[in-house]
Design a protein around this motif. Structure first.
Motif, mmCIF file in Angstrom:
data_model
loop_
_atom_site.group_PDB
_atom_site.id
_atom_site.type_symbol
_atom_site.label_atom_id
_atom_site.label_comp_id
_atom_site.label_asym_id
_atom_site.label_seq_id
_atom_site.Cartn_x
_atom_site.Cartn_y
_atom_site.Cartn_z
ATOM 1 N N LYS A 17 0.731 -1.462 -0.041
ATOM 2 C CA LYS A 17 0.072 -0.100 0.043
ATOM 3 C C LYS A 17 0.712 1.283 -0.065
ATOM 4 O O LYS A 17 1.854 1.411 0.762
ATOM 5 N N GLN A 18 0.492 2.188 -0.833
ATOM 6 C CA GLN A 18 1.171 3.472 -0.782
ATOM 7 C C GLN A 18 0.828 4.299 0.186
ATOM 8 O O GLN A 18 -0.539 4.300 0.767
ATOM 9 N N SER A 19 1.526 5.085 1.007
ATOM 10 C CA SER A 19 1.463 5.734 2.026
ATOM 11 C C SER A 19 0.693 6.971 1.670
ATOM 12 O O SER A 19 1.679 7.822 0.804
ATOM 13 N N LYS A 20 -0.490 7.336 1.561
ATOM 14 C CA LYS A 20 -0.965 8.403 1.127
ATOM 15 C C LYS A 20 -1.042 9.662 2.119
ATOM 16 O O LYS A 20 -1.037 9.403 3.360
ATOM 17 N N GLU A 21 -0.856 10.784 1.504
ATOM 18 C CA GLU A 21 -0.398 11.837 2.720
ATOM 19 C C GLU A 21 -2.006 12.417 3.030
ATOM 20 O O GLU A 21 -2.947 12.482 2.347
ATOM 21 N N LEU A 22 -2.169 12.624 4.239
ATOM 22 C CA LEU A 22 -3.288 13.132 4.889
ATOM 23 C C LEU A 22 -3.479 14.640 4.779
ATOM 24 O O LEU A 22 -2.715 15.263 5.035
ATOM 25 N N ASP A 23 -4.524 14.944 4.365
ATOM 26 C CA ASP A 23 -4.747 16.530 4.222
ATOM 27 C C ASP A 23 -5.466 16.843 5.686
ATOM 28 O O ASP A 23 -5.774 15.915 6.701
ATOM 29 N N ASP A 26 -8.940 15.005 6.803
ATOM 30 C CA ASP A 26 -8.567 13.534 7.134
ATOM 31 C C ASP A 26 -8.170 13.580 8.551
ATOM 32 O O ASP A 26 -8.670 12.733 9.417
#
Length: 64
Positions: A17-23, A26
């Protein structure tokens, strides 16, 4: 089918899983969830031990 192919085959590996950046939305949502979870746990602790449901079990009469 030969005898060497018997048995369980290896499962395919799942891609990492790619670590998605939290805005900001979120982060705020996760913080709200944590606060709600703590509030629910506090209410559960407060509610346990009170009321007719806390004793539980079958009530036996004194008659024989």
């Amino acid at each position: 089918m030969s005898g060497r192919e018997g048995g369980k085959k290896k499962p395919l590996k799942n891609p990492k899983k790619q670590s998605k950046e939290l805005d900001d939305d979120d982060v705020a949502f996760k913080q709200k969830q944590k606060e709600e979870q703590k509030a629910m746990e506090a209410l559960k602790a407060k509610a346990s031990g009170k009321g007719p449901l806390s004793s539980g079990g079958i009530k036996k009469s004194g008659k024989k």
